[in-house]
Design a protein around this motif. Structure first.
Motif, PDB file in Angstrom:
ATOM      1  N   THR A   1      27.117  -2.022 -58.576  1.00 30.39           N
ATOM      2  CA  THR A   1      26.625  -3.126 -59.253  1.00 30.39           C
ATOM      3  C   THR A   1      25.267  -2.686 -59.843  1.00 30.39           C
ATOM      4  OG1 THR A   1      25.441  -3.949 -57.216  1.00 30.39           O
ATOM      5  CG2 THR A   1      27.593  -4.891 -57.762  1.00 30.39           C
TER       6      THR A   1
ATOM      7  N   ALA B   1      28.611 -16.705 -58.082  1.00 29.70           N
ATOM      8  CA  ALA B   1      28.655 -15.233 -58.233  1.00 29.70           C
ATOM      9  C   ALA B   1      27.568 -14.798 -57.743  1.00 29.70           C
ATOM     10  CB  ALA B   1      28.774 -14.817 -59.759  1.00 29.70           C
ATOM     11  N   ASN B   2      26.324 -15.518 -57.396  1.00 28.98           N
ATOM     12  CA  ASN B   2      25.229 -14.999 -56.730  1.00 28.98           C
ATOM     13  C   ASN B   2      25.212 -14.871 -55.258  1.00 28.98           C
ATOM     14  OD1 ASN B   2      23.559 -14.643 -59.349  1.00 28.98           O
ATOM     15  ND2 ASN B   2      23.617 -16.603 -59.329  1.00 28.98           N
TER      16      ASN B   2
ATOM     17  N   LYS C   1      25.301 -13.575 -52.126  1.00 31.63           N
ATOM     18  CA  LYS C   1      25.032 -11.991 -51.482  1.00 31.63           C
ATOM     19  C   LYS C   1      26.306 -11.636 -50.619  1.00 31.63           C
ATOM     20  CE  LYS C   1      22.398 -13.252 -47.461  1.00 31.63           C
ATOM     21  NZ  LYS C   1      20.891 -13.125 -46.723  1.00 31.63           N
TER      22      LYS C   1
ATOM     23  N   ARG D   1      28.670  -9.998 -52.954  1.00 33.79           N
ATOM     24  CA  ARG D   1      27.844  -8.681 -53.232  1.00 33.79           C
ATOM     25  C   ARG D   1      28.424  -7.506 -52.336  1.00 33.79           C
ATOM     26  NH1 ARG D   1      23.011  -9.853 -53.782  1.00 33.79           N
ATOM     27  NH2 ARG D   1      22.270  -8.570 -52.056  1.00 33.79           N
TER      28      ARG D   1
ATOM     29  N   TYR E   1      31.805  -6.185 -52.152  1.00 34.92           N
ATOM     30  CA  TYR E   1      32.131  -5.593 -53.376  1.00 34.92           C
ATOM     31  C   TYR E   1      31.495  -4.265 -53.519  1.00 34.92           C
ATOM     32  CZ  TYR E   1      33.021  -5.159 -58.596  1.00 34.92           C
ATOM     33  OH  TYR E   1      33.384  -4.740 -59.766  1.00 34.92           O
TER      34      TYR E   1
ATOM     35  N   PRO F   1      30.694 -10.494 -58.153  1.00 30.89           N
ATOM     36  CA  PRO F   1      29.391 -10.706 -58.202  1.00 30.89           C
ATOM     37  C   PRO F   1      28.501 -10.401 -59.486  1.00 30.89           C
ATOM     38  CG  PRO F   1      30.102  -9.129 -56.649  1.00 30.89           C
ATOM     39  CD  PRO F   1      31.239  -9.696 -57.420  1.00 30.89           C
ATOM     40  N   GLU F   2      27.460 -11.632 -59.689  1.00 30.88           N
ATOM     41  CA  GLU F   2      26.955 -11.308 -60.792  1.00 30.88           C
ATOM     42  C   GLU F   2      26.086  -9.886 -61.243  1.00 30.88           C
ATOM     43  OE1 GLU F   2      25.788 -12.447 -64.480  1.00 30.88           O
ATOM     44  OE2 GLU F   2      26.681 -13.955 -62.971  1.00 30.88           O
TER      45      GLU F   2
END
Length: 514
Positions: free
Chosen positions: A20, A112-113, A115, A118, A121, A498-499
């Motif tokens: 990311t 998408a925020n 954690k 994330r 991912y 994830p953003e």
């Protein structure tokens, strides 16, 4: 040999930038892989061990280290699997109230925020480039010992990481050894493209892999299980029924793999479960050599409390008061006090309420004591802060139940009589009543998978395959952030990209609904 294998994990530090943050997959190391292998061709075993470790550990230097720029305690791969597969579903809930974890445990307010999306991912896109680096070298090397088997293992582990991306996010980027080191953002790969890639990789390596590669390492039957998992869920992933193909590989595992059900269910979930004849592929743990807050330590300690339990009975030095099962799981056994099913005994009921009125209240719901850190074969009073219990990612009981599901769904090559016998083998081991072919239904199988496999990282995927995860036809405690459960939208069958990943790569588009 298990301890030697785990010790090798610490030999190499191959830290890589999170996907990311940067799609450049060049490793940040003092020596390149080429230089390491040139200096010591036998270092290949340590390098491969490091790839396996990426699924259970946070980093190479203990539980406070991290391969990526995420929290070393919260972000390990296995912890992400449990958070996203079990806590988002019906069987288990967490009470800590961490930002983001509440949204998982109530299956609500996903964005998408978060954690925890994330973390998984990032872990996948840490493991994949690591594998790519080794694969690139092994494809052109002729003098590295056991290079062919190491190459197959690296390709399997890369496929395993991609499988979780297919299952959870439904798309990503296709990073391979062919685009290793590319600095331009990679194009978005669809679910179908990722599916086809993983399928092709596994079909190529599976026939040539060793039938027995040593405990803790992938072999041809491990790859067969991953292929079967891919095919079992193909209707969800690519809109095609592939149960026939799943049966082909399940037959290999069941009939040719040499595995058998452990005599006692708990052999699979104790500190010496490396002696279980049932485990096809474990993620290794060791209280000394591979300490992590993200392997089975998370499961064992998370379900315990020194307030109501004697921690040493479970081999634990700490109880985190975090996880409890809901009645959607233990209710499947009927009255726990009268059930003959030994799996019904694996809930801590003293001082706890049957109904989870408040998911943040420790005494609401029953903690699961399925996983423990005590040895099964030679029990001792030794207690440790970290777990030595390996995580059985794949085991034979799962293969038995997968075969039965394929048979019920009418897969070619599957036999209902064999399916009944395989299911009854699982139930007889648990001292549960046997069933007839007429009782072998999809409703029965989804419930039996919960009784046998809950808290093993399969539940969300199972519910989606059975059409029971989203919508309101099946609700469970705190689904949709409502005590008795509520309908949730269909787009929750996938997690949001994830953003940070979208910000880093303009080629990625957000999943529908988010």
């Amino acid at each position: 040999m298990r301890k030697i294998f785990l010790t090798l994990i610490g030999l190499l530090t191959l830290t890589m930038v999170s996907c990311t943050d940067d799609l450049d997959t060049e490793p940040k190391v003092e020596l390149t892989l080429e230089q390491i292998l040139e200096d010591d061709p036998n270092a290949i075993e340590g390098i491969v061990s490091r790839l396996y470790a990426s699924f259970a550990l946070s980093g190479p230097n203990g539980p406070g280290s991290s391969d990526i720029s995420d929290d070393p305690g919260e972000s390990p791969f296995l912890r992400g699997i449990i958070n996203l597969q079990d806590f988002t579903a019906d069987g288990m809930k967490n009470r800590w109230g961490d930002d983001g974890l509440d949204q998982l445990t109530t299956t609500s307010d996903w964005d998408a925020n978060n954690k925890f999306f994330r973390y998984l991912y990032n872990r996948a896109y840490y493991t994949i480039p690591q594998c790519n680096n080794l694969i690139s070298i092994l494809n052109t090397s002729t003098d590295i010992p056991d290079a062919a088997e190491a190459l197959s293992e690296a390709r399997f582990l890369r496929s395993l990481a991609y499988f979780y991306l297919i299952d959870t996010f439904g798309k990503g980027v296709l990073a391979t050894e062919e685009n290793l080191g590319q600095t331009d953002p990679l194009p978005e790969a669809t679910r179908r493209q990722l599916f086809d890639y993983v399928e092709s990789e596994l079909l190529e390596i599976q026939p040539t892999m060793a039938p027995n590669n040593g405990y803790g390492r992938a072999n041809k039957f491990t790859a067969a299980m991953l292929l079967a998992k891919l095919y079992m869920n193909a209707e969800v992933y690519i809109g095609e029924s592939r149960y026939d193909a799943a049966v082909t590989y399940l037959n290999q595992v069941i009939d040719e793999g040499g595995y058998r059900l452990a005599d006692n269910f708990l052999e699979n979930f104790s500190g010496d479960n490396d002696r279980s004849p049932e485990i096809i592929f474990p993620l290794l743990a060791d209280a000394v050599n591979s300490q992590s807050f993200g392997n089975t330590t998370y499961i064992v300690n998370g379900n315990l409390s020194s307030d109501t339990m004697t921690l040493s009975d479970f081999g634990a030095a700490e109880g985190w008061q975090g996880h409890r099962a809901t009645e959607a799981w233990y209710g499947l056994f009927g009255d726990l006090s009268t059930s003959t099913d030994t799996r019904a005994e694996l809930f801590w009921t003293d001082g706890h309420n049957y109904t989870m009125t408040d998911y943040k209240e420790w005494t609401d719901g029953y903690p699961s004591i399925k996983f423990r850190n005590t040895d099964f074969f030679n029990p001792t009073n030794l207690t440790t802060s970290f777990s030595s219990t390996d995580f059985p990612l794949y085991r034979l009981a799962d293969a038995n139940l997968m075969y039965a599901e394929c048979a019920i769904r009418g897969a070619a090559g599957a036999d209902l009589s064999k399916a009944r016998d395989l299911v009854n083998d699982v139930r007889e081991r648990a001292n549960a009543s046997t069933i007839t072919i007429s009782e072998l239904t999809l409703d029965f199988i989804i419930d039996e998978r919960a009784r046998e496999l809950n808290l093993e990282g399969h539940r969300r995927t199972d519910l989606i395959r059975f059409g029971r995860f989203t919508g309101g036809s099946y609700v469970w405690p705190w689904k949709g952030n409502v005590q008795n459960g509520a309908s949730i939208p269909e787009y929750y069958n996938l997690f949001p990209i994830p953003e940070q990943a979208i910000s880093a790569n303009p080629n990625l588009e957000q999943n529908t609904g988010y």
